[in-house]
Design an enzyme around this catalytic site. Structure first.
Site, PDB file in Angstrom:
ATOM      1  N   GLU A 147       0.839  -1.207   0.000  1.00 15.40           N
ATOM      2  CA  GLU A 147       0.000   0.000   0.000  1.00 15.40           C
ATOM      3  C   GLU A 147       0.873   1.256   0.000  1.00 15.40           C
ATOM      4  O   GLU A 147       0.804   2.104   0.889  1.00 15.40           O
ATOM      5  CB  GLU A 147      -0.971  -0.008   1.181  1.00 15.40           C
ATOM      6  CG  GLU A 147      -2.021  -1.097   1.070  1.00 15.40           C
ATOM      7  CD  GLU A 147      -3.115  -1.023   2.120  1.00 15.40           C
ATOM      8  OE1 GLU A 147      -4.266  -1.385   1.815  1.00 15.40           O
ATOM      9  OE2 GLU A 147      -2.815  -0.607   3.266  1.00 15.40           O
ATOM     10  N   GLU A 197      -6.186  -6.839  -1.851  1.00 10.62           N
ATOM     11  CA  GLU A 197      -6.766  -6.882  -0.506  1.00 10.62           C
ATOM     12  C   GLU A 197      -8.240  -6.516  -0.607  1.00 10.62           C
ATOM     13  O   GLU A 197      -8.596  -5.516  -1.235  1.00 10.62           O
ATOM     14  CB  GLU A 197      -6.084  -5.899   0.449  1.00 10.62           C
ATOM     15  CG  GLU A 197      -4.671  -6.257   0.833  1.00 10.62           C
ATOM     16  CD  GLU A 197      -4.125  -5.354   1.940  1.00 10.62           C
ATOM     17  OE1 GLU A 197      -4.944  -4.786   2.707  1.00 10.62           O
ATOM     18  OE2 GLU A 197      -2.898  -5.223   2.021  1.00 10.62           O
TER      19      GLU A 197
END
Length: 349
Positions: free
Chosen positions: A134, A244
């Protein structure tokens, strides 16, 4: 298509005595059960020197060997930190705190190479590697922090790109067959996604796969996700994974627990998916359909984040309680939920 599961807590759960059960109540090995239910890929995070040792290199190798022994694809997620790396935290490992410039770049290369050499020796090289987790706001703060206020400078972007390039270089040297993913957390935000990947293109970062996080209580509607993935596929021509995602099977909070998403108001963007095993299954069915329909066959798959993080113990090495057990695909006692049927195309009942 990739039907992936991130089960990075598995080692700690097994170490603490946690167990998993099939529909008949029989105790099962988690990885074998995931494969039986249609999972074909597993993602593991790796931390440099974490508290408690879980998710470090030494403890990652045995889990990786189990994944490969089952013939499942293996995605390794380098955080380049001793703890969570995410949009709010991208802190350097303590051992790298004083490093910058070429020394920090070399540390990224050496650590990446060390990890992959150990996995190669164990016969468990990953099929795909994330160079960072991320990384929308950069990595290895504050040296390569980007995206906000005084940190969003050309100099910081160049530093960030150079660090990623060194990680990629180490992966390519370990094996040219390992694919490289760059992962951001903007599944429903096309403008931010374009800004990030345009910048990486301009800076010459060469990678293979786009990864996106998408949690509907943070990132918008499934329609937002669809529009973004479709645009990114056409714009960049790279395979895309929703690397995710998760959805609640209950909003019940047993005494002493507080979920990361804990109010019905957070589900308002998706009222058609009630917080139940059936609603969770329908959410996954629709997400899978969106990924399948990405233009030019570039929707490669998805990974469910921590579907097996059951509340099997009161404390965890990450330093906070389990705040995720209503987003798993197992009940609080470790029994598999019916929502796994989404992976085999069986309709929700």
């Amino acid at each position: 298509m990739i039907y992936g599961m991130d089960v990075s807590f598995l080692d700690e759960i097994e170490h603490g005595g946690g167990r998993y059960y099939d529909e008949a109540g029989r105790e099962r090995d988690l990885l074998e059960l995931l494969k039986e239910k249609g999972g074909n890929a597993v993602r593991l995070r790796i931390w440099n020197d974490p508290a408690g040792g879980f998710c470090n290199l030494e403890r990652t190798v045995p889990i990786a060997k189990r994944i490969k022994a089952l013939g499942m694809a293996f995605l390794l997620d380098f955080h380049y930190s001793d703890k969570w790396a995410d949009p709010a935290n991208q802190w350097k490992p303590a051992a790298w705190e004083a490093l910058s410039g070429a020394e920090l770049e070399q540390a990224v290369y050496d650590y990446t190479a060390e990890v992959l050499a150990a996995l190669a020796e164990a016969g468990a090289l990953p099929d795909m590697v994330q160079v960072g987790n991320e990384v929308t706001p950069g990595m290895l703060w504050d040296n390569a922090r980007v995206g906000v206020d005084e940190f969003d400078t050309d100099e910081n972007w160049a530093t960030f790109a150079n660090l990623v390039k060194r990680g990629i270089e180490a992966v390519r040297a370990a094996s040219p067959d390992i694919r490289i993913m760059i992962h951001i957390d903007r599944g429903g935000d096309n403008a931010s996604s374009r800004k990030f990947f345009d910048r990486f293109e301009q800076l010459g970062v060469e990678f293979d796969v786009i990864g996106q996080s998408f949690y509907p209580w943070w990132h918008g509607t499934l329609g937002d996700l669809r529009d973004n993935l479709n645009d990114l596929a056409v714009r960049y021509g790279k395979p895309i994974n929703v690397v995710e995602t998760a959805y609640p099977w209950t909003l019940e909070e047993p005494e002493g627990y507080r979920w990361v998403m804990n109010g019905k108001e957070e589900l308002l963007p998706l009222p058609e998916y009630p917080p139940s095993p059936q609603g969770q299954q329908r959410y996954l069915e629709d997400l899978i359909a969106i990924v399948r329909e990405v233009p030019n066959g570039l929707g490669e798959g998805f990974y469910y984040w921590e579907p097996a993080w059951i509340p099997s113990q009161p404390t965890w090495s990450v330093g906070h309680p389990n705040n995720w057990a209503n987003l798993t695909m197992f009940d609080f006692e470790g029994k598999v939920l019916s929502s796994f049927a989404a992976l085999s195309g069986q309709p929700a009942k």
